[in-house]
Design a protein around this motif. Structure first.
Motif, PDB file in Angstrom:
ATOM      1  N   PRO A  60     -29.010 -88.899  38.366  1.00 47.26           N
ATOM      2  CA  PRO A  60     -28.649 -87.281  38.770  1.00 47.26           C
ATOM      3  C   PRO A  60     -27.020 -86.985  38.459  1.00 47.26           C
ATOM      4  O   PRO A  60     -26.408 -87.893  38.614  1.00 47.26           O
ATOM      5  N   VAL A  61     -27.072 -85.708  38.392  1.00 45.84           N
ATOM      6  CA  VAL A  61     -25.589 -85.109  38.040  1.00 45.84           C
ATOM      7  C   VAL A  61     -25.313 -84.173  38.963  1.00 45.84           C
ATOM      8  O   VAL A  61     -26.218 -83.275  39.382  1.00 45.84           O
ATOM      9  N   MET A  62     -24.204 -84.333  39.795  1.00 45.64           N
ATOM     10  CA  MET A  62     -23.666 -83.065  40.369  1.00 45.64           C
ATOM     11  C   MET A  62     -22.938 -82.332  39.666  1.00 45.64           C
ATOM     12  O   MET A  62     -21.635 -82.810  38.913  1.00 45.64           O
ATOM     13  N   GLY A  63     -23.182 -81.185  39.441  1.00 50.40           N
ATOM     14  CA  GLY A  63     -22.448 -80.205  38.437  1.00 50.40           C
ATOM     15  C   GLY A  63     -21.253 -79.445  39.211  1.00 50.40           C
ATOM     16  O   GLY A  63     -21.193 -79.080  40.436  1.00 50.40           O
ATOM     17  N   CYS A  64     -20.077 -79.427  38.578  1.00 48.17           N
ATOM     18  CA  CYS A  64     -18.883 -78.898  39.240  1.00 48.17           C
ATOM     19  C   CYS A  64     -18.055 -78.239  38.129  1.00 48.17           C
ATOM     20  O   CYS A  64     -17.799 -78.495  37.130  1.00 48.17           O
ATOM     21  N   GLY A  65     -17.363 -77.029  38.608  1.00 46.91           N
ATOM     22  CA  GLY A  65     -16.574 -76.445  37.584  1.00 46.91           C
ATOM     23  C   GLY A  65     -16.587 -75.002  37.582  1.00 46.91           C
ATOM     24  O   GLY A  65     -17.592 -74.460  36.657  1.00 46.91           O
ATOM     25  N   GLY A  66     -15.801 -74.331  38.343  1.00 48.15           N
ATOM     26  CA  GLY A  66     -15.872 -72.803  38.076  1.00 48.15           C
ATOM     27  C   GLY A  66     -17.216 -72.144  38.770  1.00 48.15           C
ATOM     28  O   GLY A  66     -17.357 -70.873  38.472  1.00 48.15           O
ATOM     29  N   VAL A  67     -17.825 -72.798  39.583  1.00 51.91           N
ATOM     30  CA  VAL A  67     -19.067 -71.928  40.068  1.00 51.91           C
ATOM     31  C   VAL A  67     -18.387 -70.966  40.973  1.00 51.91           C
ATOM     32  O   VAL A  67     -17.800 -71.344  41.981  1.00 51.91           O
ATOM     33  N   GLU A 106     -27.659 -71.538  36.940  1.00 54.20           N
ATOM     34  CA  GLU A 106     -27.405 -71.866  35.763  1.00 54.20           C
ATOM     35  C   GLU A 106     -26.944 -73.335  35.447  1.00 54.20           C
ATOM     36  O   GLU A 106     -27.382 -73.915  34.461  1.00 54.20           O
ATOM     37  N   MET A 107     -26.218 -73.811  36.359  1.00 49.90           N
ATOM     38  CA  MET A 107     -25.806 -75.221  36.180  1.00 49.90           C
ATOM     39  C   MET A 107     -27.033 -76.161  36.517  1.00 49.90           C
ATOM     40  O   MET A 107     -27.091 -77.189  36.056  1.00 49.90           O
ATOM     41  N   ALA A 132     -28.165 -79.952  36.384  1.00 44.27           N
ATOM     42  CA  ALA A 132     -27.544 -80.659  37.859  1.00 44.27           C
ATOM     43  C   ALA A 132     -28.354 -80.614  39.052  1.00 44.27           C
ATOM     44  O   ALA A 132     -29.331 -79.568  39.267  1.00 44.27           O
ATOM     45  N   THR A 133     -28.431 -81.578  39.571  1.00 39.24           N
ATOM     46  CA  THR A 133     -29.226 -81.745  40.851  1.00 39.24           C
ATOM     47  C   THR A 133     -28.476 -81.055  42.151  1.00 39.24           C
ATOM     48  O   THR A 133     -29.179 -80.476  42.903  1.00 39.24           O
ATOM     49  N   ALA A 134     -27.188 -81.262  42.070  1.00 38.01           N
ATOM     50  CA  ALA A 134     -26.702 -80.631  43.201  1.00 38.01           C
ATOM     51  C   ALA A 134     -25.231 -79.795  42.567  1.00 38.01           C
ATOM     52  O   ALA A 134     -25.039 -80.343  41.383  1.00 38.01           O
ATOM     53  N   VAL A 135     -24.841 -79.010  43.254  1.00 34.49           N
ATOM     54  CA  VAL A 135     -23.846 -77.968  42.490  1.00 34.49           C
ATOM     55  C   VAL A 135     -22.546 -77.931  43.371  1.00 34.49           C
ATOM     56  O   VAL A 135     -22.711 -77.540  44.700  1.00 34.49           O
ATOM     57  N   GLN A 136     -21.541 -78.324  42.986  1.00 34.71           N
ATOM     58  CA  GLN A 136     -20.195 -78.035  43.628  1.00 34.71           C
ATOM     59  C   GLN A 136     -19.401 -77.036  43.338  1.00 34.71           C
ATOM     60  O   GLN A 136     -19.376 -76.445  42.308  1.00 34.71           O
ATOM     61  N   VAL A 137     -18.953 -76.433  44.654  1.00 34.02           N
ATOM     62  CA  VAL A 137     -18.141 -75.042  44.424  1.00 34.02           C
ATOM     63  C   VAL A 137     -16.530 -75.460  44.858  1.00 34.02           C
ATOM     64  O   VAL A 137     -16.474 -76.022  45.894  1.00 34.02           O
ATOM     65  N   GLY A 138     -15.694 -75.207  43.971  1.00 32.11           N
ATOM     66  CA  GLY A 138     -14.303 -75.743  44.166  1.00 32.11           C
ATOM     67  C   GLY A 138     -13.443 -74.546  44.382  1.00 32.11           C
ATOM     68  O   GLY A 138     -13.217 -73.948  45.575  1.00 32.11           O
ATOM     69  N   ALA A 139     -12.820 -74.221  43.436  1.00 28.24           N
ATOM     70  CA  ALA A 139     -11.678 -73.267  43.435  1.00 28.24           C
ATOM     71  C   ALA A 139     -12.023 -71.788  43.984  1.00 28.24           C
ATOM     72  O   ALA A 139     -11.231 -71.123  44.619  1.00 28.24           O
ATOM     73  N   ALA A 140     -13.255 -71.411  43.952  1.00 29.90           N
ATOM     74  CA  ALA A 140     -13.855 -70.358  44.723  1.00 29.90           C
ATOM     75  C   ALA A 140     -13.448 -70.267  46.081  1.00 29.90           C
ATOM     76  O   ALA A 140     -13.354 -69.135  46.867  1.00 29.90           O
ATOM     77  N   ASN A 141     -13.440 -71.281  46.712  1.00 26.94           N
ATOM     78  CA  ASN A 141     -13.385 -71.305  48.094  1.00 26.94           C
ATOM     79  C   ASN A 141     -11.860 -71.056  48.434  1.00 26.94           C
ATOM     80  O   ASN A 141     -11.578 -70.771  49.696  1.00 26.94           O
ATOM     81  N   LEU A 142     -11.033 -71.159  47.536  1.00 23.94           N
ATOM     82  CA  LEU A 142      -9.645 -71.009  47.794  1.00 23.94           C
ATOM     83  C   LEU A 142      -9.369 -69.539  47.831  1.00 23.94           C
ATOM     84  O   LEU A 142      -8.118 -68.778  48.343  1.00 23.94           O
ATOM     85  N   LYS A 143     -10.003 -68.953  46.991  1.00 23.41           N
ATOM     86  CA  LYS A 143      -9.886 -67.532  46.728  1.00 23.41           C
ATOM     87  C   LYS A 143     -10.537 -66.619  48.052  1.00 23.41           C
ATOM     88  O   LYS A 143     -10.334 -65.548  48.645  1.00 23.41           O
ATOM     89  N   LEU A 199     -36.162 -74.644  44.093  1.00 24.90           N
ATOM     90  CA  LEU A 199     -35.140 -74.767  43.276  1.00 24.90           C
ATOM     91  C   LEU A 199     -35.220 -76.176  42.373  1.00 24.90           C
ATOM     92  O   LEU A 199     -34.741 -76.146  41.279  1.00 24.90           O
ATOM     93  N   SER A 200     -35.571 -76.868  43.062  1.00 18.85           N
ATOM     94  CA  SER A 200     -35.591 -78.235  42.252  1.00 18.85           C
ATOM     95  C   SER A 200     -36.461 -78.446  41.237  1.00 18.85           C
ATOM     96  O   SER A 200     -36.418 -79.112  40.207  1.00 18.85           O
ATOM     97  N   ASP A 201     -37.305 -77.337  40.942  1.00 16.24           N
ATOM     98  CA  ASP A 201     -38.269 -77.209  39.618  1.00 16.24           C
ATOM     99  C   ASP A 201     -37.454 -76.936  38.275  1.00 16.24           C
ATOM    100  O   ASP A 201     -37.845 -77.051  37.357  1.00 16.24           O
ATOM    101  N   ILE A 202     -36.288 -76.242  38.716  1.00 14.51           N
ATOM    102  CA  ILE A 202     -35.509 -75.898  37.529  1.00 14.51           C
ATOM    103  C   ILE A 202     -34.376 -76.877  36.831  1.00 14.51           C
ATOM    104  O   ILE A 202     -33.557 -76.448  36.025  1.00 14.51           O
ATOM    105  N   ILE A 203     -34.548 -77.994  37.691  1.00 14.84           N
ATOM    106  CA  ILE A 203     -33.182 -78.873  37.356  1.00 14.84           C
ATOM    107  C   ILE A 203     -33.507 -79.456  35.933  1.00 14.84           C
ATOM    108  O   ILE A 203     -34.463 -79.963  35.556  1.00 14.84           O
ATOM    109  N   GLY A 204     -32.509 -79.047  35.115  1.00 16.63           N
ATOM    110  CA  GLY A 204     -32.789 -79.532  33.698  1.00 16.63           C
ATOM    111  C   GLY A 204     -33.556 -78.768  32.812  1.00 16.63           C
ATOM    112  O   GLY A 204     -34.068 -79.411  31.623  1.00 16.63           O
ATOM    113  N   ILE A 205     -34.443 -77.824  33.229  1.00 18.45           N
ATOM    114  CA  ILE A 205     -35.165 -77.235  32.484  1.00 18.45           C
ATOM    115  C   ILE A 205     -34.944 -76.676  31.055  1.00 18.45           C
ATOM    116  O   ILE A 205     -35.799 -76.210  30.420  1.00 18.45           O
ATOM    117  N   VAL A 206     -33.635 -76.442  30.976  1.00 20.69           N
ATOM    118  CA  VAL A 206     -33.213 -76.065  29.625  1.00 20.69           C
ATOM    119  C   VAL A 206     -32.797 -77.181  28.656  1.00 20.69           C
ATOM    120  O   VAL A 206     -32.314 -78.203  28.985  1.00 20.69           O
TER     121      VAL A 206
END
Lengths: 246, 306
Positions: B242-249, B257-258, B263-274, B298-305
Motif C-alpha cells: 500500500p501507498v500513503m499519498g502525500c504532497g499538496g493535499v 483524487e490521490m 493511495a490507501t491513505a492520504v497525508q495532509v501537510g502544509a495545509a495544516n500550517l495555513k 472510499l476503499s472501493d476507489i483506491i487505484g481505480i484509475v
C-alpha cells in the motif's frame, strides 16, 4: 488559547506614508496579554501575515503595520467592511505580574505598536511607565500623541535628529535621565541588543523571525535560549533577559 | 433515509476511520492542534521526524513563502528518540486515541536501526514511517532515499528490528521513483509513503541573497499536488504494497483524487500550517464529496484509475 475567526475591517488609515493602522471587529476573547500577535490570511498568499496587536478591547483589535512587501501592500488597499480570516491570541506576550513600579517601554519603528496596549495595562495596574519611541527620521514618527494622551512621559529619538533626541533609544535613556526598574522592548534586533547591553534591570524583549504557521507546529522560527530551544511564535515572541543568547 | 458513506480504510491490518493523516513535520506531536480541535477525528497522526539525538536543526530564517506553497529548511528539529518516547508519546496518547505513525529519520544505518528498535517497543505506535527523504540535512536523510540500493538497505535493517508495519517515505528528487519503491518492496517494506518535499530555492532580489539561511529547502504546499499524484500513481501501479499519498493535499477532492491514483491513505501537510483546522475540515467534507462523486465506500476507489 488561540482561535480562528472572521473579522470585519472598521478602518484602515495611514499614520505615515508607509505605516498603517487597521481596526478590526470580531471575537477578541483569545487575546489575553499585551505583546501577542494575530496571523492574517490574505488572498493569493500561502502563508498568513503575523502582525503584533497594538490594542484591543471587548470587540475590536487594532494593528499597526508597515508596508514592506506584497502582502502588506495588499493590506494597504483594504477598506472598511472587508472581512479577513485571522488566527488570534498567538504568542506569549509581555508579563506584568512583577513588582516593577517604574517600567520603561522602548519601541523602535514597527516595534512601537505592542507598547501601546502594554502601556495602558501597566497604567491600569497602578504603575508609572515611561515610553521611549525611536525612528530613523521624523517622517516615520507615529503614536507620540497617542502615548501622551495616556498621561505618560514620552521621549522620542530619531537617528537623524529631525525629532526629539538625536540618536538611538539608548541615547534617549541617557539624555532624558530616565529612571526605571523594569524594561519592556520591541524593535529591530540591533536595538534590542543595544538595550540589553546598556541596561541591567529585569527586562523582556520581543523578537521577530520569519514564521510558517505562527502557532508552534512547523518549528520554522525556532531559536536557541539558555533554557533550551524556543519557538518565537509560541514560546515567544517575548523572551526574558536571562534566557537570551545573542 | 440518509445514506452512510464509509470512509474507513485499512493499512497493513491497521484500521483507520478515515484515510486522512496529518503529515510528519506539520503537526508536531499534536499539542498545538489539540488547542484547536479534538484530534480523534483524524484517521491517524504521523508525528514529527525523530532522530536518535536531539536536534535544533538549521539556522534561521528557514521558511520562505512561494506561490501556492512554502519552502522550509527546518532540518529535523526534534527532542530525540528517548524524549519522544518518555514525554511526547505518552502525551499524544492522552489527546489522541487512533493509530500513531512514528516518523523516524537518521544519519546512518545504525541510527535508523536503533531508533526503530526503540520505537518497536512502544505499544502506542502502530506504524513506523522511515524517512529516507529529508532534503534539509547533509550526510543523511535524503541521501538514503535517492538510490534503490541504499533505500533497500535501510529497509532491510529496519525490518530486522521491528514487527510493526514499516512504510518507507520517499523523496521526489529522484530520476526513477519506481525503481526505488520496488527496491524497498523487495527488501521487505510493508508500504511506501510519498512524496516528501521537492528541493527548492528562493532569492531575495533586494538583498541578493537566498531567502533561506541554508540556501535550499523543501518545497511543499498546493503547488506540488500534481507531482505527488503522478508519483503515487506510478508507484501504486508498480508495487503491491500500500501507498500513503502525500504532497499538496488541501481538500476532500484532493484526497479522493490521490486515492484514485492509488493511495490507501492520504497525508495532509502544509495545509495544516495555513489553516490549523485543515485536516478536520477535509475529513468533514469527505462524505459530501463522496455523495457528489457517487462513492459509497472510499476503499472501493483506491487505484481505480488505470
Amino acid at each position: 488559547m488561540y482561535k480562528k475567526g472572521i473579522y470585519t475591517i472598521l478602518s484602515n488609515e495611514p499614520l505615515t506614508p508607509a505605516v498603517y493602522r487597521m481596526v478590526l471587529e470580531g471575537d477578541t476573547q483569545y487575546i489575553t496579554r499585551s505583546g501577542q500577535f494575530i496571523n492574517i490570511e490574505l488572498t493569493g498568499k500561502f502563508l498568513r501575515r503575523p502582525i503584533s496587536v497594538a490594542d484591543y478591547d471587548e470587540r475590536t483589535v487594532t494593528i499597526i503595520y508597515k508596508v514592506v512587501g506584497s502582502g502588506t501592500e495588499q493590506m494597504r488597499g483594504m477598506v472598511a467592511g472587508e472581512k479577513l480570516d485571522i488566527l488570534t491570541g498567538l504568542g506569549n506576550g509581555f508579563s506584568t505580574d512583577n513588582d516593577a513600579k517604574r517600567p520603561l517601554l522602548v519601541g523602535g519603528g514597527v516595534g512601537v505598536p505592542p507598547m501601546y496596549n502594554l502601556c495602558k495595562r501597566l497604567l491600569s495596574e497602578g504603575k508609572r511607565p515611561t515610553v521611549i519611541i525611536g525612528f530613523n527620521t521624523k517622517a516615520e514618527l507615529f503614536y507620540e500623541e497617542e502615548f501622551k494622551a495616556l498621561g505618560v512621559d514620552v521621549v522620542v529619538a530619531t537617528a537623524d535628529g529631525s525629532a526629539g533626541v538625536k540618536g538611538f533609544v539608548t541615547d534617549a535613556i541617557r539624555e532624558a535621565k530616565v529612571e526605571f526598574d523594569y524594561l519592556y522592548t520591541c524593535g529591530p534586533l540591533p536595538m534590542l541588543k543595544a538595550l540589553y547591553d546598556a541596561t541591567d534591570t529585569p527586562a523582556e524583549f520581543s523578537f521577530e523571525e520569519r514564521m510558517g504557521c505562527g502557532f508552534g507546529a512547523c518549528m520554522g522560527c525556532s531559536c536557541k535560549t539558555k533554557y533550551g530551544n524556543k519557538r518565537i511564535c509560541k514560546d515567544g515572541p517575548v523572551l526574558k533577559r536571562e534566557e537570551i543568547i545573542w | 433515509m440518509v445514506k452512510h458513506y464509509d470512509t474507513s480504510v485499512e493499512l497493513c491490518g491497521v484500521k483507520l476511520a478515515n484515510p486522512v493523516i496529518p503529515a510528519s513535520g506539520t503537526f508536531g506531536f499534536g499539542r498545538e492542534f489539540a488547542e484547536y480541535y479534538d484530534l480523534d477525528c483524524l484517521g491517524a497522526i504521523s508525528f514529527k521526524g525523530t532522530t536518535r539525538d536531539a536536534r535544533f536543526g538549521n539556522p534561521t530564517p528557514r521558511i520562505a513563502e512561494c506561490t501556492s506553497g512554502l519552502i522550509n529548511s527546518v532540518g529535523l528539529q526534534n527532542p530525540g528518540i528517548d524524549k519522544v518516547i518518555s514525554e511526547e508519546l505518552p502525551h499524544l496518547r492522552q489527546i489522541f486515541h487512533n493509530p500513531i505513525v512514528a516518523n523516524i529519520s537518521g544519519f546512518s544505518l545504525e541510527e535508523y536501526e536503533e531508533c526503530c528498535a526503540k520505537i518497536d517497543k512502544e505499544e502506542q505506535v502502530e506504524i513506523i514511517e522511515v524517512n529516507v527523504s529529508c532534503p534539509n540535512v547533509h550526510n543523511g536523510g535524503m541521501s538514503f532515499g535517492t538510490q534503490p540500493e541504499s533505500a533497500a538497505e535501510v529497509t532491510r535493517r529496519v525490518k530486522a528490528v521491528t514487527t510493526k508495519p514499516v512504510f518507507i517515505k520517499l523523496s521526489p528528487n529522484v530520476t526513477d521513483i519506481v525503481a526505488i519503491a520496488r527496491a524497498c518492496e523487495e527488501a521487505g517494506a510493508d508500504g511506501i509513503c510519498l512524496i516528501n518535499t521537492l528541493l527548492g530555492m528562493r532569492i531575495d532580489t533586494v538583498r541578493r541573497k537566498p531567502v533561506i539561511a541554508n540556501k535550499m529547502g523543501g518545497f511543499s504546499g498546493d503547488a506540488i499536488f500534481p507531482v505527488a499524484v503522478r508519483m503515487v500513481y506510478q508507484v501504486a501501479n508498480a508495487c503491491k504494497i500500500p501507498v500513503m499519498g502525500c504532497g499538496g493535499v488541501s481538500s476532500a477532492s484532493d484526497v479522493i483524487e490521490m486515492m484514485m491514483a492509488g493511495a490507501t491513505a492520504v497525508q495532509v501537510g502544509a495545509a495544516n500550517l495555513k489553516n490549523p483546522y485543515a485536516a478536520k475540515e477535509i475529513i468533514e467534507a469527505l462524505p459530501k464529496e463522496m455523495e457528489r462523486l457517487g462513492i459509497e465506500r472510499l476503499s472501493d476507489i483506491i487505484g481505480i484509475v488505470k
